[in-house]
Design a protein around this motif. Sequence first.
Motif, mmCIF file in Angstrom:
data_model
loop_
_atom_site.group_PDB
_atom_site.id
_atom_site.type_symbol
_atom_site.label_atom_id
_atom_site.label_comp_id
_atom_site.label_asym_id
_atom_site.label_seq_id
_atom_site.Cartn_x
_atom_site.Cartn_y
_atom_site.Cartn_z
ATOM 1 N N MET A 118 5.533 -54.373 -15.198
ATOM 2 C CA MET A 118 6.055 -53.196 -15.860
ATOM 3 C C MET A 118 6.360 -52.119 -14.816
ATOM 4 N N ALA A 119 7.432 -51.399 -15.030
ATOM 5 C CA ALA A 119 7.818 -50.337 -14.105
ATOM 6 C C ALA A 119 6.789 -49.217 -14.134
ATOM 7 N N GLY A 120 6.513 -48.663 -12.976
ATOM 8 C CA GLY A 120 5.585 -47.553 -12.882
ATOM 9 C C GLY A 120 4.125 -47.948 -12.763
ATOM 10 N N ARG A 121 3.808 -49.180 -13.042
ATOM 11 C CA ARG A 121 2.431 -49.644 -12.934
ATOM 12 C C ARG A 121 2.217 -50.273 -11.566
ATOM 13 N N PRO A 122 1.008 -50.166 -11.018
ATOM 14 C CA PRO A 122 0.730 -50.819 -9.745
ATOM 15 C C PRO A 122 0.714 -52.337 -9.918
ATOM 16 N N ALA A 123 0.933 -53.039 -8.822
ATOM 17 C CA ALA A 123 0.848 -54.498 -8.861
ATOM 18 C C ALA A 123 -0.589 -54.884 -9.181
ATOM 19 N N ALA A 124 -0.748 -55.847 -10.066
ATOM 20 C CA ALA A 124 -2.083 -56.308 -10.448
ATOM 21 C C ALA A 124 -2.636 -57.214 -9.359
ATOM 22 N N VAL A 125 -3.702 -56.767 -8.726
ATOM 23 C CA VAL A 125 -4.345 -57.544 -7.672
ATOM 24 C C VAL A 125 -5.853 -57.428 -7.866
ATOM 25 N N PHE A 126 -6.491 -58.545 -8.232
ATOM 26 C CA PHE A 126 -7.943 -58.544 -8.383
ATOM 27 C C PHE A 126 -8.543 -58.406 -6.995
ATOM 28 N N ASP A 127 -9.366 -57.409 -6.789
ATOM 29 C CA ASP A 127 -9.912 -57.101 -5.467
ATOM 30 C C ASP A 127 -11.433 -57.232 -5.507
ATOM 31 N N GLU A 128 -11.957 -58.256 -4.843
ATOM 32 C CA GLU A 128 -13.398 -58.501 -4.869
ATOM 33 C C GLU A 128 -14.189 -57.403 -4.177
ATOM 34 N N ILE A 129 -13.579 -56.701 -3.240
ATOM 35 C CA ILE A 129 -14.277 -55.588 -2.587
ATOM 36 C C ILE A 129 -14.513 -54.477 -3.599
ATOM 37 N N VAL A 130 -13.504 -54.131 -4.356
ATOM 38 C CA VAL A 130 -13.608 -53.065 -5.359
ATOM 39 C C VAL A 130 -14.474 -53.501 -6.535
ATOM 40 N N HIS A 131 -14.433 -54.774 -6.896
ATOM 41 C CA HIS A 131 -15.009 -55.251 -8.152
ATOM 42 C C HIS A 131 -16.525 -55.125 -8.275
ATOM 43 N N ALA A 132 -17.263 -55.138 -7.185
ATOM 44 C CA ALA A 132 -18.724 -55.052 -7.276
ATOM 45 C C ALA A 132 -19.114 -53.813 -8.094
ATOM 46 N N PRO A 133 -20.133 -53.928 -8.942
ATOM 47 C CA PRO A 133 -20.453 -52.847 -9.884
ATOM 48 C C PRO A 133 -20.556 -51.443 -9.286
ATOM 49 N N HIS A 134 -21.315 -51.269 -8.229
ATOM 50 C CA HIS A 134 -21.436 -49.922 -7.653
ATOM 51 C C HIS A 134 -20.131 -49.478 -7.006
ATOM 52 N N ARG A 135 -19.428 -50.407 -6.348
ATOM 53 C CA ARG A 135 -18.193 -50.022 -5.660
ATOM 54 C C ARG A 135 -17.087 -49.646 -6.642
ATOM 55 N N ILE A 136 -16.980 -50.323 -7.761
ATOM 56 C CA ILE A 136 -15.943 -49.955 -8.733
ATOM 57 C C ILE A 136 -16.268 -48.580 -9.323
ATOM 58 N N ARG A 137 -17.545 -48.293 -9.492
ATOM 59 C CA ARG A 137 -17.933 -46.971 -10.008
ATOM 60 C C ARG A 137 -17.684 -45.883 -8.973
#
Length: 107
Positions: free
Chosen positions: A1-20
């Motif tokens: 969709m236009a205007g949305r970022p590319a969907a990329v699952f990121d394991e660095i970001v995904h960890a519970p504390h890091r995503i928060r």
Amino acid sequence: MAGRPAAVFDEIVHAPHRIRICALLSPVDSMEFGTVRDELGVADSVLSKQLKVLVDAGYAQTTKARGESGRARTWLSLTGAGRRAFDGHLEALRELAEVARPEQSVD
């Protein structure tokens, strides 16, 4: 969709504390270390460990500034790469949610 970022699952970001951490830092220019620690409800060492992963990945940075009391305070912020990674990760989670519950659009 236009205007949305590319969907990329990121394991660095995904960890519970890091995503928060990313969620707290995303809407602001920077936030004081103690504020992030208190919002997460973790010890300094836990936040430091999780923050180091984000810094090493180039997703976050820290700066020190003296406050009114003269005491140095540590400020945390997301880098441009960190904001893109977080936004892309959120988009990947949205796509997963749409697959899991197609009758309930998350838009």
